[in-house]
Design an enzyme around this catalytic site. Structure first.
Site, mmCIF file in Angstrom:
data_model
loop_
_atom_site.group_PDB
_atom_site.id
_atom_site.type_symbol
_atom_site.label_atom_id
_atom_site.label_comp_id
_atom_site.label_asym_id
_atom_site.label_seq_id
_atom_site.Cartn_x
_atom_site.Cartn_y
_atom_site.Cartn_z
ATOM 1 N N HIS A 177 4.091 -2.333 11.303
ATOM 2 C CA HIS A 177 3.911 -0.993 11.889
ATOM 3 C C HIS A 177 5.197 -0.426 12.476
ATOM 4 O O HIS A 177 5.204 0.704 12.950
ATOM 5 C CB HIS A 177 2.836 -0.985 12.993
ATOM 6 C CG HIS A 177 1.459 -1.230 12.474
ATOM 7 N ND1 HIS A 177 0.334 -0.795 13.138
ATOM 8 C CD2 HIS A 177 1.014 -1.841 11.366
ATOM 9 C CE1 HIS A 177 -0.741 -1.158 12.450
ATOM 10 N NE2 HIS A 177 -0.344 -1.803 11.362
ATOM 11 N N ASP B 245 2.828 -6.115 5.737
ATOM 12 C CA ASP B 245 1.524 -5.549 6.103
ATOM 13 C C ASP B 245 1.142 -4.496 5.073
ATOM 14 O O ASP B 245 1.388 -3.340 5.248
ATOM 15 C CB ASP B 245 1.610 -4.957 7.504
ATOM 16 C CG ASP B 245 0.288 -4.381 7.978
ATOM 17 O OD1 ASP B 245 -0.748 -4.724 7.393
ATOM 18 O OD2 ASP B 245 0.297 -3.587 8.947
ATOM 19 N N ASP C 84 -3.548 -11.038 7.076
ATOM 20 C CA ASP C 84 -3.125 -9.715 7.557
ATOM 21 C C ASP C 84 -2.629 -9.776 8.996
ATOM 22 O O ASP C 84 -2.787 -8.834 9.754
ATOM 23 C CB ASP C 84 -4.303 -8.733 7.414
ATOM 24 C CG ASP C 84 -3.869 -7.285 7.570
ATOM 25 O OD1 ASP C 84 -2.671 -7.004 7.402
ATOM 26 O OD2 ASP C 84 -4.732 -6.438 7.878
ATOM 27 N N ASP D 153 -2.806 -0.029 1.657
ATOM 28 C CA ASP D 153 -2.264 1.125 2.382
ATOM 29 C C ASP D 153 -1.292 0.654 3.450
ATOM 30 O O ASP D 153 -1.301 -0.512 3.857
ATOM 31 C CB ASP D 153 -3.392 1.965 3.002
ATOM 32 C CG ASP D 153 -4.273 1.169 3.941
ATOM 33 O OD1 ASP D 153 -4.618 0.018 3.601
ATOM 34 O OD2 ASP D 153 -4.607 1.670 5.029
ATOM 35 N N HIS E 248 -5.187 -5.319 2.003
ATOM 36 C CA HIS E 248 -5.134 -3.857 1.882
ATOM 37 C C HIS E 248 -3.809 -3.386 1.312
ATOM 38 O O HIS E 248 -2.768 -4.024 1.493
ATOM 39 C CB HIS E 248 -5.459 -3.162 3.218
ATOM 40 C CG HIS E 248 -4.469 -3.397 4.318
ATOM 41 N ND1 HIS E 248 -3.393 -2.584 4.521
ATOM 42 C CD2 HIS E 248 -4.414 -4.338 5.301
ATOM 43 C CE1 HIS E 248 -2.707 -3.004 5.584
ATOM 44 N NE2 HIS E 248 -3.298 -4.079 6.070
ATOM 45 N N GLU F 106 -7.265 0.591 5.318
ATOM 46 C CA GLU F 106 -7.314 -0.279 6.501
ATOM 47 C C GLU F 106 -6.636 0.368 7.696
ATOM 48 O O GLU F 106 -7.141 0.329 8.812
ATOM 49 C CB GLU F 106 -6.659 -1.627 6.184
ATOM 50 C CG GLU F 106 -6.919 -2.706 7.236
ATOM 51 C CD GLU F 106 -5.948 -2.715 8.400
ATOM 52 O OE1 GLU F 106 -6.256 -3.335 9.421
ATOM 53 O OE2 GLU F 106 -4.869 -2.078 8.316
ATOM 54 N N GLU F 107 -5.474 0.979 7.448
ATOM 55 C CA GLU F 107 -4.716 1.545 8.572
ATOM 56 C C GLU F 107 -5.406 2.788 9.152
ATOM 57 O O GLU F 107 -5.015 3.300 10.189
ATOM 58 C CB GLU F 107 -3.287 1.916 8.128
ATOM 59 C CG GLU F 107 -2.484 0.767 7.536
ATOM 60 C CD GLU F 107 -2.102 -0.325 8.541
ATOM 61 O OE1 GLU F 107 -2.513 -0.238 9.710
ATOM 62 O OE2 GLU F 107 -1.417 -1.266 8.132
HETATM 63 N N1 LIG Z 1 -1.890 -7.931 12.791
HETATM 64 C C1 LIG Z 1 -2.996 -7.156 12.387
HETATM 65 C C2 LIG Z 1 -3.194 -6.017 13.321
HETATM 66 C C3 LIG Z 1 -4.262 -5.096 12.825
HETATM 67 C C4 LIG Z 1 -4.418 -3.940 13.772
HETATM 68 O O1 LIG Z 1 -3.432 -3.318 14.125
HETATM 69 N N2 LIG Z 1 -5.666 -3.636 14.169
HETATM 70 C C5 LIG Z 1 -5.957 -2.562 15.070
HETATM 71 C C6 LIG Z 1 -7.422 -2.285 14.942
HETATM 72 C C7 LIG Z 1 -7.958 -1.398 15.995
HETATM 73 C C8 LIG Z 1 -8.406 -1.787 17.203
HETATM 74 N N3 LIG Z 1 -8.812 -0.662 17.828
HETATM 75 C C9 LIG Z 1 -8.588 0.326 17.025
HETATM 76 N N4 LIG Z 1 -8.081 -0.110 15.906
HETATM 77 C C10 LIG Z 1 -5.615 -2.995 16.488
HETATM 78 O O2 LIG Z 1 -5.171 -2.130 17.250
HETATM 79 O O3 LIG Z 1 -5.827 -4.152 16.849
HETATM 80 ZN ZN LIG Z 2 -2.675 -4.928 7.865
HETATM 81 ZN ZN LIG Z 3 -1.338 -2.588 9.728
#
Ligand SMILES: NCCCC(=O)N[C@@H](Cc1c[nH]cn1)C(=O)O
Ligand SMILES: [Zn+2]
Ligand SMILES: [Zn+2]
Length: 484
Positions: free
Chosen positions: A455, A142, A205, A111, A109, A176-177
């Protein structure tokens, strides 16, 4: 840092030399990508335009490699205020169509999470800045760095005028985010089209659990997200005028949220652990082999004490047991100062990370029954409503698939070591969607180190991880071709 066990020979040597020689160009492209503020989280037109620009930049790069690129229209995102914003098109690209070669599809991704310098960044988040071999900037790890590492690997074969060892496909999205809007629908629609020739899917990812040892990921937890609303009325009250004569929604909610998990992290919802598979001795040994320095992890996380004292216990509670987290309260007074309000309606938000064998609808029922019971004991005159707003299944790979073998061999060649075979405590929903829809092998091959700070403020990818990661993908192509 590791060095390869035996130096690469032949084509691989040429490929590695090319990547080493051209590493500054690869870093420069990452700099150009990081400079685009492709934040999908804040729903504003300016940022959506940046996302569209980012998508065009990536599509151009793929076209320059000779890929056939489709920009699939993804429609609009409807916002709660009635407005709508364009969803950036999803890139479907293909390079090579030789029936004698396997087709490997990379998902990534473009974004990123929001980032502002004043949030605590030392450098400008959208200006890639190298300090001591660390490339700081939003999206470096990321997920722009790994997407580019895959492109770097492909472009190296092209630049050397060498045949690609595998057919390559790309699925690259820009939302994705923000929950991968429109992606699941596209995967379903293209099952018999774009995806019909795909043999393997690779996602890069997530991160290693170490700063030094590469990893291969074979499982992630799922997530069920709950909202519990407690309502007296739609307006707030003055606590001098109403305090003491009514059931306060916030007091009900705090009691409800406080009933979910104890101070040792154990979830208190009856039956929730019933279907979680018991741990075997063999499984325990797999955690012992993981390169995780608990003290370093604790210090870098700035946590005084974790709930578990051993590496094995810690990893099991991150990866193979469910966990419950309380995320927030909508409607609560949260600003600084001392307002004397009684919120009239509040919504508590919590989620349960799901592990294999847990049944999502059983979990939903157990949560609702438990909250009903706790609420009924309070004899409150308020109204309680519980809803599960998101249900994401856990994902587990078959590590006996060819691509896991190829990736292990490529890791050994590039890093001179066996990978940590890891799971991930978070959720990458698309992995399970690919697996269920296309029914092909999905693998997660992370490139970033544990301390990359996805993040977070000061996100980075090490130059070493980015460049060796580009080599890793190239070596993986060659290993896949050998196994086919
Ligand atoms: N290392 C990758 C992490 C990706 C991520 O942050 N995914 C989110 C997806 C999600 C789960 N519930 C709502 N969104 C996460 O919090 O795991
Ligand atoms: Zn990601
Ligand atoms: Zn992310």
């Amino acid at each position: 840092m590791f060095s390869p066990s035996s130096p690469p020979t032949g084509l691989l040597e040429k490929v590695f030399q090319y990547i080493d020689l051209h590493q500054d160009e690869f870093v420069q492209t990452l700099k150009e990508w990081v400079a685009v503020e492709s934040d999908s989280v804040q729903p504003v037109l300016r940022l959506r335009r940046e996302l569209l620009r980012m998508t065009d930049l990536a599509a151009d790069r793929l076209r320059n490699l000779g890929a056939h690129v489709d920009l699939v229209d993804a429609g609009f995102q409807q916002l709660p205020d009635g407005q709508s914003l364009p969803i950036p098109p999803i890139i479907l690209a293909a390079l090579g169509n030789d029936p004698k070669k396997p087709t490997v599809c990379f998902y990534g991704h473009l974004d990123v999470q929001p980032a502002r310098r004043e949030d605590g960044w030392v450098t400008d988040p959208h200006t890639l800045t190298e300090v001591d071999g660390k490339l700081y900037g939003r999206g470096t790890t990321d997920n722009k760095g790994p997407v580019l590492a895959w492109i770097n690997a492909v472009s190296t074969f092209r630049a050397l005028d060498e045949d690609l060892p595998v057919n390559v496909k790309f699925v690259i999205e820009g939302m994705e985010e923000a929950g991968s809007l429109a992606l699941e629908e596209l995967v379903q629609k293209e099952k018999a089209g774009f995806f019909s020739s795909v043999d393997y899917i690779v996602i890069s990812d997530n991160l290693w659990v170490s700063r030094r040892t590469p990893a291969l990921t074979w499982g992630t937890r799922g997530n069920s997200y709950f909202m519990v609303e407690v309502k007296c009325r739609d307006q707030d009250f003055h606590s001098g005028t109403f305090g003491g004569i009514l059931n306060e929604p916030m007091a009900d909610l705090v009691a409800l949220l406080g009933s979910l998990v104890d101070s040792s992290g154990r979830i208190l919802i009856p039956g929730i652990y019933d279907h979680v598979a018991p741990v075997t001795e063999e499984e325990k040994r797999t955690y012992e082999a993981i390169d995780l320095d608990l003290e370093e992890y604790r210090n870098s996380s700035q946590v005084k004490k974790f709930l578990f004292d051993t590496k094995e216990e810690l990893l099991m509670h991150l990866w193979r047991y469910p966990s419950l987290s309380i995320h927030g309260i909508e409607g609560a007074f949260h600003e600084p100062g001392a307002k004397t309000v009684i919120p009239g309606r509040v919504i508590g938000k919590f989620s349960i990370r799901l592990v294999p064998h847990m049944n999502m609808s059983v979990v939903e029922k157990q949560v609702k029954q438990h909250l009903d019971y706790i609420f009924s004991k309070r004899n409150s005159s308020n109204q309680m409503t519980v809803s599960m707003t998101l249900g994401l299944h856990p994902w587990v790979a078959n590590i006996r698939d060819n691509q896991y073998l190829a990736a292990k061999r490529a890791i050994k060649t590039v890093f001179g070591t066996e990978p940590d075979m890891i799971r991930d405590g978070s959720t990458i929903p698309i992995a399970r969607i690919f697996q269920d829809t296309i029914q092909k092998s999905v693998m997660m091959l992370p490139l970033g180190a544990v301390d990359d700070g996805e993040h977070s403020q000061k996100e980075k990818i090490n130059r070493w991880n980015y460049i060796e990661g580009s080599k890793l993908f190239a070596a993986f192509f060659l290993e896949m071709a050998k196994l086919h």
